[in-house]
Design a protein around this motif. Structure first.
Motif, PDB file in Angstrom:
ATOM      1  N   LYS A  12     -47.996  19.170 -10.584  1.00  0.00           N
ATOM      2  CA  LYS A  12     -49.284  18.597 -10.987  1.00  0.00           C
ATOM      3  C   LYS A  12     -49.059  17.189 -11.576  1.00  0.00           C
ATOM      4  CE  LYS A  12     -53.710  19.847 -13.001  1.00  0.00           C
ATOM      5  NZ  LYS A  12     -54.457  20.827 -13.821  1.00  0.00           N
ATOM      6  N   ILE A  13     -48.551  16.335 -10.713  1.00  0.00           N
ATOM      7  CA  ILE A  13     -48.279  14.937 -11.039  1.00  0.00           C
ATOM      8  C   ILE A  13     -48.566  14.114  -9.786  1.00  0.00           C
ATOM      9  CG2 ILE A  13     -46.488  15.473 -12.759  1.00  0.00           C
ATOM     10  CD1 ILE A  13     -44.382  14.765 -10.603  1.00  0.00           C
ATOM     11  N   ARG A  14     -48.555  12.769  -9.928  1.00  0.00           N
ATOM     12  CA  ARG A  14     -48.685  11.916  -8.745  1.00  0.00           C
ATOM     13  C   ARG A  14     -47.413  11.996  -7.916  1.00  0.00           C
ATOM     14  NH1 ARG A  14     -52.773   7.095  -9.654  1.00  0.00           N
ATOM     15  NH2 ARG A  14     -51.844   6.344  -7.703  1.00  0.00           N
ATOM     16  N   GLY A  15     -46.312  11.477  -8.481  1.00  0.00           N
ATOM     17  CA  GLY A  15     -45.017  11.572  -7.833  1.00  0.00           C
ATOM     18  C   GLY A  15     -45.038  11.299  -6.346  1.00  0.00           C
ATOM     19  N   LEU A  16     -44.326  12.132  -5.601  1.00  0.00           N
ATOM     20  CA  LEU A  16     -44.255  12.003  -4.148  1.00  0.00           C
ATOM     21  C   LEU A  16     -45.399  12.715  -3.433  1.00  0.00           C
ATOM     22  CD1 LEU A  16     -40.400  12.424  -3.629  1.00  0.00           C
ATOM     23  CD2 LEU A  16     -41.746  10.388  -3.090  1.00  0.00           C
ATOM     24  N   GLY A  17     -46.292  13.330  -4.191  1.00  0.00           N
ATOM     25  CA  GLY A  17     -47.444  13.981  -3.574  1.00  0.00           C
ATOM     26  C   GLY A  17     -48.597  13.036  -3.319  1.00  0.00           C
ATOM     27  N   GLN A  18     -48.657  11.940  -4.075  1.00  0.00           N
ATOM     28  CA  GLN A  18     -49.838  11.082  -4.010  1.00  0.00           C
ATOM     29  C   GLN A  18     -50.036  10.375  -2.669  1.00  0.00           C
ATOM     30  OE1 GLN A  18     -51.794  11.661  -6.310  1.00  0.00           O
ATOM     31  NE2 GLN A  18     -53.117   9.956  -6.830  1.00  0.00           N
ATOM     32  N   PHE A 161     -47.445   5.029   1.625  1.00  0.00           N
ATOM     33  CA  PHE A 161     -46.222   5.156   0.820  1.00  0.00           C
ATOM     34  C   PHE A 161     -45.954   3.862   0.060  1.00  0.00           C
ATOM     35  CE2 PHE A 161     -41.379   5.535   0.848  1.00  0.00           C
ATOM     36  CZ  PHE A 161     -41.353   6.389  -0.245  1.00  0.00           C
ATOM     37  N   VAL A 162     -46.141   2.736   0.728  1.00  0.00           N
ATOM     38  CA  VAL A 162     -45.952   1.433   0.090  1.00  0.00           C
ATOM     39  C   VAL A 162     -46.856   1.297  -1.131  1.00  0.00           C
ATOM     40  CG1 VAL A 162     -46.287  -1.061   0.346  1.00  0.00           C
ATOM     41  CG2 VAL A 162     -45.137   0.229   2.154  1.00  0.00           C
ATOM     42  N   TYR A 163     -48.141   1.600  -0.948  1.00  0.00           N
ATOM     43  CA  TYR A 163     -49.078   1.444  -2.058  1.00  0.00           C
ATOM     44  C   TYR A 163     -48.630   2.247  -3.273  1.00  0.00           C
ATOM     45  CZ  TYR A 163     -52.952   2.015  -5.197  1.00  0.00           C
ATOM     46  OH  TYR A 163     -53.701   2.045  -6.340  1.00  0.00           O
ATOM     47  N   GLU A 164     -48.319   3.518  -3.061  1.00  0.00           N
ATOM     48  CA  GLU A 164     -48.010   4.367  -4.210  1.00  0.00           C
ATOM     49  C   GLU A 164     -46.717   3.928  -4.908  1.00  0.00           C
ATOM     50  OE1 GLU A 164     -48.722   7.327  -7.056  1.00  0.00           O
ATOM     51  OE2 GLU A 164     -50.011   6.305  -5.601  1.00  0.00           O
ATOM     52  N   CYS A 165     -45.731   3.511  -4.127  1.00  0.00           N
ATOM     53  CA  CYS A 165     -44.497   3.001  -4.741  1.00  0.00           C
ATOM     54  C   CYS A 165     -44.787   1.766  -5.582  1.00  0.00           C
ATOM     55  CB  CYS A 165     -43.465   2.670  -3.668  1.00  0.00           C
ATOM     56  SG  CYS A 165     -42.746   4.111  -2.858  1.00  0.00           S
ATOM     57  N   LEU A 166     -45.563   0.838  -5.043  1.00  0.00           N
ATOM     58  CA  LEU A 166     -45.895  -0.377  -5.785  1.00  0.00           C
ATOM     59  C   LEU A 166     -46.678  -0.038  -7.043  1.00  0.00           C
ATOM     60  CD1 LEU A 166     -46.891  -2.861  -2.911  1.00  0.00           C
ATOM     61  CD2 LEU A 166     -44.691  -2.676  -4.107  1.00  0.00           C
ATOM     62  N   TYR A 167     -47.542   0.951  -6.960  1.00  0.00           N
ATOM     63  CA  TYR A 167     -48.309   1.380  -8.136  1.00  0.00           C
ATOM     64  C   TYR A 167     -47.360   1.828  -9.248  1.00  0.00           C
ATOM     65  CZ  TYR A 167     -51.590   4.034 -11.013  1.00  0.00           C
ATOM     66  OH  TYR A 167     -52.328   4.519 -12.070  1.00  0.00           O
ATOM     67  N   LYS A 204     -61.487  15.203  -7.600  1.00  0.00           N
ATOM     68  CA  LYS A 204     -60.225  15.710  -7.054  1.00  0.00           C
ATOM     69  C   LYS A 204     -59.057  14.751  -7.292  1.00  0.00           C
ATOM     70  CE  LYS A 204     -58.793  18.401  -3.032  1.00  0.00           C
ATOM     71  NZ  LYS A 204     -59.183  18.902  -1.701  1.00  0.00           N
ATOM     72  N   PHE A 205     -59.382  13.502  -7.640  1.00  0.00           N
ATOM     73  CA  PHE A 205     -58.343  12.494  -7.791  1.00  0.00           C
ATOM     74  C   PHE A 205     -57.462  12.797  -8.993  1.00  0.00           C
ATOM     75  CE2 PHE A 205     -57.044   8.242  -9.520  1.00  0.00           C
ATOM     76  CZ  PHE A 205     -56.127   7.951  -8.533  1.00  0.00           C
ATOM     77  N   LEU A 206     -56.145  12.766  -8.789  1.00  0.00           N
ATOM     78  CA  LEU A 206     -55.171  12.995  -9.852  1.00  0.00           C
ATOM     79  C   LEU A 206     -54.602  11.641 -10.270  1.00  0.00           C
ATOM     80  CD1 LEU A 206     -53.657  15.221 -11.474  1.00  0.00           C
ATOM     81  CD2 LEU A 206     -51.889  15.106  -9.720  1.00  0.00           C
ATOM     82  N   GLU A 207     -55.093  11.126 -11.394  1.00  0.00           N
ATOM     83  CA  GLU A 207     -54.656   9.810 -11.851  1.00  0.00           C
ATOM     84  C   GLU A 207     -53.285   9.851 -12.499  1.00  0.00           C
ATOM     85  OE1 GLU A 207     -56.397   6.005 -14.418  1.00  0.00           O
ATOM     86  OE2 GLU A 207     -57.504   7.901 -14.316  1.00  0.00           O
ATOM     87  N   GLY A 208     -52.940  10.932 -13.117  1.00  0.00           N
ATOM     88  CA  GLY A 208     -51.652  11.071 -13.774  1.00  0.00           C
ATOM     89  C   GLY A 208     -51.495  12.501 -14.260  1.00  0.00           C
ATOM     90  N   PRO A 209     -50.337  12.816 -14.840  1.00  0.00           N
ATOM     91  CA  PRO A 209     -49.189  11.928 -15.065  1.00  0.00           C
ATOM     92  C   PRO A 209     -48.487  11.559 -13.766  1.00  0.00           C
ATOM     93  CG  PRO A 209     -48.621  14.185 -15.609  1.00  0.00           C
ATOM     94  CD  PRO A 209     -50.082  14.199 -15.304  1.00  0.00           C
ATOM     95  N   ILE A 210     -47.664  10.536 -13.837  1.00  0.00           N
ATOM     96  CA  ILE A 210     -46.949  10.092 -12.651  1.00  0.00           C
ATOM     97  C   ILE A 210     -45.695  10.928 -12.430  1.00  0.00           C
ATOM     98  CG2 ILE A 210     -45.697   8.161 -11.603  1.00  0.00           C
ATOM     99  CD1 ILE A 210     -47.650   6.272 -12.905  1.00  0.00           C
ATOM    100  N   TYR A 211     -45.015  11.277 -13.522  1.00  0.00           N
ATOM    101  CA  TYR A 211     -43.758  12.027 -13.412  1.00  0.00           C
ATOM    102  C   TYR A 211     -43.784  13.271 -14.279  1.00  0.00           C
ATOM    103  CZ  TYR A 211     -42.023   7.992 -10.933  1.00  0.00           C
ATOM    104  OH  TYR A 211     -41.862   7.013 -10.020  1.00  0.00           O
ATOM    105  N   LEU A 212     -42.810  14.122 -14.046  1.00  0.00           N
ATOM    106  CA  LEU A 212     -42.655  15.337 -14.838  1.00  0.00           C
ATOM    107  C   LEU A 212     -42.270  14.993 -16.276  1.00  0.00           C
ATOM    108  CD1 LEU A 212     -40.643  17.465 -12.242  1.00  0.00           C
ATOM    109  CD2 LEU A 212     -43.013  17.855 -12.936  1.00  0.00           C
TER     110      LEU A 212
END
Length: 219
Positions: A12-18, A161-167, A204-212
């Motif tokens: 339940k994070i952004r991580g690699l799922g976003q 993938f680019v967008y989320e990494c840059l974010y 439905k949007f998951l803004e965060g957390p980004i990491y565990l």
């Protein structure tokens, strides 16, 4: 029995799922999510309980169930969605090699350099990461040139993938893209895509957390 709707399983994070969530929203795919959370003791008991029971060839998170197809790994899921829903997102033949390069190049920067630094944070690791990122983001910017998207005028799966990494990168270092206005422009265009804007403004949007919570540096 196959699920009636596709199912995305992830922490339940952004991580690699976003990136996958963004692409599903862009494609207007109605999907369910199964969230896994760490317990207060920072264990992953609920994922470990499921891990070997899901029929996955390579059990990992994120996973994606799509009818009879069961697939893991973010970039494989992005390609599967493109292949089965909108093949033009895989890119035309003449730029497919560039898409593959960006995919692998950025994964190395994100997963090896950045996420490794976030989870094992020290000031020394942060300094090394920033030096590496300055060079590699410059290379990404040079490849993009004045394109609308990373490899040309048409959006492809790798832009998600680019967008989320840059974010993630700018959440850590807000000035990291100051020398690369084309990369900043890509982010703005991505956020303004009607489907993406709708998703960002949805419940439905998951803004965060980004990491565990196990990450030593929290964004």
């Amino acid at each position: 029995m196959a699920n009636s709707k596709p199912l995305l399983g992830y922490w339940k994070i952004r991580g690699l799922g976003q990136p996958v969530r963004f692409l599903l929203a862009y494609l207007d795919v109605d999907f369910d999510e199964k969230f896994y959370e760490l317990t207060p003791e920072l264990t992953s008991d609920n994922w470990l309980a499921d891990k070997e029971k899901l029929g996955l060839d390579f059990p990992n998170l994120p996973y994606f169930f799509d009818g009879s197809t069961k697939i893991t790994e973010t970039r494989a899921i992005l390609k599967h969605l493109s292949r089965t829903r909108k093949p033009e997102l895989l890119g035309k033949t003449e730029i497919a090699s560039k898409i593959d390069m960006v995919d692998n190049f950025l994964y190395d920067l994100y997963y090896i350099e950045f996420a490794g630094m976030i989870y094992g944070y020290t000031e020394e690791l942060a300094t090394t990461y920033k030096e590496t990122a300055a060079v590699k983001l410059g290379r990404l910017s040079s490849l993009m040139k004045d394109n609308e998207w990373i490899t040309g005028k048409d959006i492809t799966y790798v832009d998600f993938f680019v967008y989320e990494c840059l974010y993630h990168f700018i959440k850590f270092d807000s000035s990291c893209l100051d020398k690369f206005p084309n990369l900043k422009g890509l982010m703005t265009r991505f956020e303004n895509l009607p489907e993406i804007k709708k998703y960002i403004n949805s419940p439905k949007f998951l803004e965060g957390p980004i990491y565990l919570a196990t990450a030593k540096y929290q964004l």
